[in-house]
Every structure is written in C-alpha cells, then in structure tokens.
Design a protein around this motif. Structure first.
Motif, short mmCIF file in Angstrom:
data_model
loop_
_atom_site.label_atom_id
_atom_site.label_comp_id
_atom_site.label_asym_id
_atom_site.label_seq_id
_atom_site.Cartn_x
_atom_site.Cartn_y
_atom_site.Cartn_z
N TYR A 70 -39.71 43.37 26.40
CA TYR A 70 -41.03 43.48 27.01
C TYR A 70 -41.62 42.10 27.33
O TYR A 70 -41.26 41.10 26.71
CB TYR A 70 -41.96 44.30 26.10
CG TYR A 70 -41.47 45.72 26.02
CD1 TYR A 70 -41.73 46.61 27.05
CD2 TYR A 70 -40.71 46.16 24.94
CE1 TYR A 70 -41.25 47.92 27.01
CE2 TYR A 70 -40.23 47.47 24.89
CZ TYR A 70 -40.50 48.33 25.94
OH TYR A 70 -40.01 49.62 25.91
N PRO A 71 -42.54 42.05 28.31
CA PRO A 71 -43.07 40.76 28.77
C PRO A 71 -43.69 39.94 27.64
O PRO A 71 -44.33 40.49 26.74
CB PRO A 71 -44.13 41.17 29.81
CG PRO A 71 -43.72 42.52 30.28
CD PRO A 71 -43.08 43.18 29.09
N GLY A 72 -43.47 38.61 27.72
CA GLY A 72 -44.10 37.70 26.76
C GLY A 72 -43.42 37.63 25.41
O GLY A 72 -44.05 37.22 24.43
N TRP A 73 -42.11 38.00 25.36
CA TRP A 73 -41.41 38.06 24.08
C TRP A 73 -41.42 36.73 23.33
O TRP A 73 -41.76 36.67 22.16
CB TRP A 73 -39.98 38.55 24.32
CG TRP A 73 -39.04 38.45 23.15
CD1 TRP A 73 -37.89 37.74 23.10
CD2 TRP A 73 -39.15 39.11 21.89
NE1 TRP A 73 -37.26 37.90 21.90
CE2 TRP A 73 -38.01 38.75 21.13
CE3 TRP A 73 -40.08 39.96 21.33
CZ2 TRP A 73 -37.80 39.20 19.83
CZ3 TRP A 73 -39.87 40.42 20.03
CH2 TRP A 73 -38.74 40.05 19.31
N ARG A 74 -41.07 35.65 24.01
CA ARG A 74 -41.03 34.34 23.33
C ARG A 74 -42.42 33.88 22.93
O ARG A 74 -42.61 33.38 21.81
CB ARG A 74 -40.36 33.31 24.25
CG ARG A 74 -38.88 33.56 24.47
CD ARG A 74 -38.24 32.42 25.26
NE ARG A 74 -36.81 32.63 25.42
CZ ARG A 74 -36.00 31.79 26.04
NH1 ARG A 74 -36.49 30.66 26.57
NH2 ARG A 74 -34.71 32.05 26.15
N ALA A 75 -43.37 34.03 23.82
CA ALA A 75 -44.74 33.63 23.50
C ALA A 75 -45.31 34.46 22.35
O ALA A 75 -46.05 33.95 21.51
CB ALA A 75 -45.63 33.76 24.74
N PHE A 76 -44.93 35.73 22.31
CA PHE A 76 -45.39 36.62 21.25
C PHE A 76 -44.95 36.11 19.89
O PHE A 76 -45.75 36.02 18.94
CB PHE A 76 -44.85 38.03 21.51
CG PHE A 76 -45.12 39.03 20.41
CD1 PHE A 76 -46.34 39.09 19.77
CD2 PHE A 76 -44.12 39.92 20.02
CE1 PHE A 76 -46.59 40.02 18.78
CE2 PHE A 76 -44.36 40.85 19.02
CZ PHE A 76 -45.60 40.90 18.40
#
Length: 487
Positions: A183-189
């Motif tokens: 899902y979008p933003g995995w690394r930032a999450f």
C-alpha cells in the motif's frame, strides 16, 4: 544405448516414481478436494506441480512456529485448568456446551465472561473509538493488524499511539509484512512509526537477504487491539482507509465495509494471550500478563454481559478450530443461521452442514458481495451457489461497488461469532485468524439487526436466475474452485 537415451529413460523412471510416491503421500491428513487438485497438477503438469507442492504444499507450519503454538496451547490449558467449562451464570444448551469443550481442548482457551462495549461498522468511527481507548492508556497498548497504513482516515489512531508513547505508555505493534507493504507510503509509514517511538515488528516477514524467509502463502490475518489489558477490539477492519489507498477505488465509490466489536472483562486477557503469542513468535520476547483484577459481570439475558470464548486458528492449529466450530454450530441450528463472509469457499464439511440444515427446514441467509475484490476467490465462491440455492439457502448479494468485508455468524437467537476469519480454505488453514464466540447477551440480536440492514440494501439471488448463467461463466467458476483447493 547412448547417454542421451539413458538420460531420457532415467528421467521418465524418476517422473513416474515421484508420481507414484505423490499418490500415496499427498492425501495424508488433507481434505479430499485439496488432495484431488494437487494430484491433478502433479500428474498432468509435473514440472509445475512438484516445485509448487514442495514450496506451499503443506497447509501447516513446521519447526519453531508449530512448537511454540503447541507449547502455548499446553500452557494455557494448564493455567486455566481450574476454570469451569462455562462461567457461573451461563446456561448453554448441552450441544453448545459440547462445542465450548471442544474449542477449549483445541486451543486451550476457556469460556469466560465479557461485556459488549459496542459494535462498530463505519471505519472513521471505529478508528476514533480505538483512538479514544488509546488516549486513556496508562501502561501499554498492543496493536496487531494484517494491513496497516498511516493515511488521512487512520491518522487519529496513529496520532493517539504517538501521544501515548510521549506519556510513557509502551506501544507494541505487529503488522503482516506482505499484507501491508503493497500500500502507498510503506517506507514512510515505517519511518513514522519508528520516529514516534513505537516498538513495531513485521509478522511472517519475507526478507531472504536478511536471512528471514517464510512461506509466502502463510499469513497473519488477525485484527486486534488491547489497551492496558482492560479493553480490546477485534473484528474485520484493517487499519487503512476504506478505499485501501486507491484513488481509483475512491472515485468509483468502492469501499470496504467491516464490523468490529469492542469488549471488556475477562475476555480481554484471552485476546492479550493471542497477541503475546504472536509477539513472541516475531520477537522472541515474552510479555508478562497484565496484573489486575477483572470483575466478572452478572450474566443477564439480553444485556451487554456475555459468556465469551476466543477461538484462535491458523497454520499452527492443524485441527482447524474455526472450521470445526462453524460446522458444529450450523449442525445445531433449529430455526435460523445467518452467515456473512466476503470470501465464501467452504470445504465439504461446512457445505454439507449448511445444505443439510437448509433441507431440515432451517432458514439459512448468506450475505456476500455482488462483486468480489479477488478474481480467483470470487469465481470459486460462485461455483457453490447452485448447490446452496437448490437446498433453499437465501443468498443476498451486497451491492457493488462496495465490498462487504464483515465476518460473522449467528445461529438461532442464541450464539454469535465475529472476528477476522473468512469462510474459505485460506482462513481455515493458511492464515492466522481469531474469532469470538458469544452467547447469553444482546450481541446476537444486534448482529441480526445488522443483517436486516444488509438485507434491505442487498439483492437476493434466485435459482432461476442462476440457472441462466452462461456455460463459460460456470466453466470459469469451476476451474477457480479447483485451483482454490490448492491453497
């Protein structure tokens, strides 16, 4: 005879030798439909069948995870051995009491008391209730979800977690690796979790370069939250926006509709035991159980207090507790059964229980989506409609583009189950799940009220309509049914 001919003969002998071995080994401890599907693949396409069977052929975990789960079940049985089969004041029928004994034997979880603090459907409302519970945390918060993403809808919850950490609350978080990473933003999450001071870990991680490899088809599908050992949430919501991070879904109005239950009382300790097991499996660290006194509420029929039993299941449980309980409860029905599942691919025993109950005159209502969000499972599910309709089952198609994702069951006016488990092969054996069985209170009536809402907006499928399906649709459904048995 030259080397080329000798090699060809040797390969043929090897192939048929392996096929002969497969015929006698693949069916061991496996449901007939799964055995047939695997043998067809191995016998007709061995170049695909043998490697695939070696990779994902076993429906259960081996090694450390199996040993830990077995040990946990034994410890639970030992530590709760002094408790009665049902809590004081509970009055189950003899048939239901036998199910409670069976479940306790399979999982180590006794039937205890608990109060229903609210049934939550709307996603923002659900996350707000969870955030409110976290805002009141004094010591710790335990979070476990199959899918997680820090987006606009879930921000109140994750902000509450970050604020709890700043207050000195210990926040532990588990999320499934493959379930969440797409899902979008995995690394930032992940960076945001770390920056917030949250102690987070991946469940069933697949990172071969770091020496961490798991079978990709075995996942942890549980969804639960525990705060201070006093309040817990469990159900079908993943911690993500209802459109699952897709602008296309949002534009089309495609939202996942779920149902989660908030509870207090003794049952919270059982939910905590499930989290503690998963935490140990992923981190190797033991969690000390909460040291506090929980008052057992008086069980007044139709009130918020219930007799409750938690039912963990998954590849660490070869006995498939969730499937056995589903099947046993349907067999006990005398008046009504209502089943809600986004993915309905029953095995032979559950299908037989449902159709037998319908032939006995029990009204069976099945709530499923008009359109499935997964191609294979959606078509496999459709392959069962004719047998169900011919038995008299009422199939209610929840209108697209919404995805009906709630997972619960009611039997007569007496017992309910709600949680994370679908009624398909994956949830019976390949995914870690958790369901809550409850009776003696008002949960059954409130789930039946939710059924009335679903029924009002759904369309009932008729046998005449289904018989008019094109042959190529039925062909595709049956192929997907066969393939689904491999999983």
């Amino acid at each position: 005879m030259g080397w080329a001919q000798l090699t060809a003969v040797a390969l043929v002998v090897l192939e048929y030798g392996l096929k002969l071995v497969a015929v006698g080994t693949v069916p061991e401890n496996r449901r007939p439909s799964s055995s047939s599907a695997w043998l067809l693949l191995i016998l007709f396409v061995p170049v695909v069948g043998f490697p695939l069977y070696w990779l994902i052929g076993s429906p259960y975990v081996r090694g450390r995870r199996h040993e830990v789960q077995t040990r946990v079940n034994r410890l639970l049985a030992e530590h709760t051995g002094h408790r009665p089969t049902v809590p004081p004041g509970a009055d189950p029928s003899d048939e239901l009491a036998s199910v409670l004994r069976m479940t306790r034997r399979l999982t180590g979880m006794p039937c205890v008391t608990g109060t229903d603090e609210g049934l939550l459907g709307d996603a923002p409302q659900t996350y707000a209730a969870m955030a409110e519970a976290v805002a009141g945390a004094r010591t710790y918060v335990h979070v476990e979800f199959y899918i997680m993403a820090w987006d606009e809808t879930t921000d109140p919850f994750f902000t509450a977690l970050a604020q709890a950490v700043r207050r000195g609350v210990r926040v532990r978080l588990l999320m499934d690796h493959l379930g969440s990473r797409k899902y979008p933003g995995w690394r930032a999450f992940r960076r945001r979790l770390t920056d917030a001071g949250i102690d987070w870990h991946l469940m069933m991680p697949i990172a071969p370069l770091r020496g961490r490899w798991r079978r990709p088809d075995l996942r942890n599908h549980r969804k639960l939250l525990v705060v201070d050992g006093e309040v817990a949430f469990l159900g079908s919501h993943n911690m993500i926006d209802p459109a699952y991070g897709s602008a296309r879904n949002a534009r089309a109005g495609r939202r996942w509709n779920d149902l989660t239950l908030q509870v207090r009382g003794e049952i919270v300790r059982a939910v905590e035991a499930v989290f503690a097991t998963d935490w140990y499996l992923e981190t190797g660290h033991n969690l000390t159980p909460a040291q506090h006194v929980v008052d057992a509420p008086s069980l007044v029929p139709g009130g918020p207090a219930h007799a409750m039993q938690l039912i963990p299941s998954g590849p660490g449980f070869p006995s498939e507790p969730n499937l056995r309980v589903f099947t046993a409860l349907v067999h006990q029905a005398t008046e009504t059964v209502a089943l809600t599942s986004p993915y309905f691919v029953p095995d032979e025993s559950l299908l037989s229980a449902i159709t037998t109950a319908a032939y006995r005159g029990v009204r069976i209502d099945l709530f499923v989506g008009a359109e499935a969000d997964q191609f294979l499972v959606g078509h496999a599910q459709r392959s069962y409609y004719r047998a169900l309709l011919e038995a008299g089952v009422h199939i209610h198609l929840y209108p697209a583009p919404a995805v009906l994702h709630a997972k619960y069951l009611t039997v007569d006016d007496t017992v309910a189950m709600i949680g994370s488990s679908n009624m398909d092969f994956r949830s019976f054996a390949l995914d870690y799940e958790v369901m809550l069985l409850a009776f003696g209170g008002d949960l059954v009536a409130r789930l039946q009220a939710n059924d009335a809402h679903y029924r009002a907006i759904s369309r009932e499928l008729t046998l005449e309509e289904w018989r008019g399906q094109p042959w190529h649709h039925r062909y595709l459904d049956n192929v997907c049914r066969l393939v689904s048995a491999l999983m």
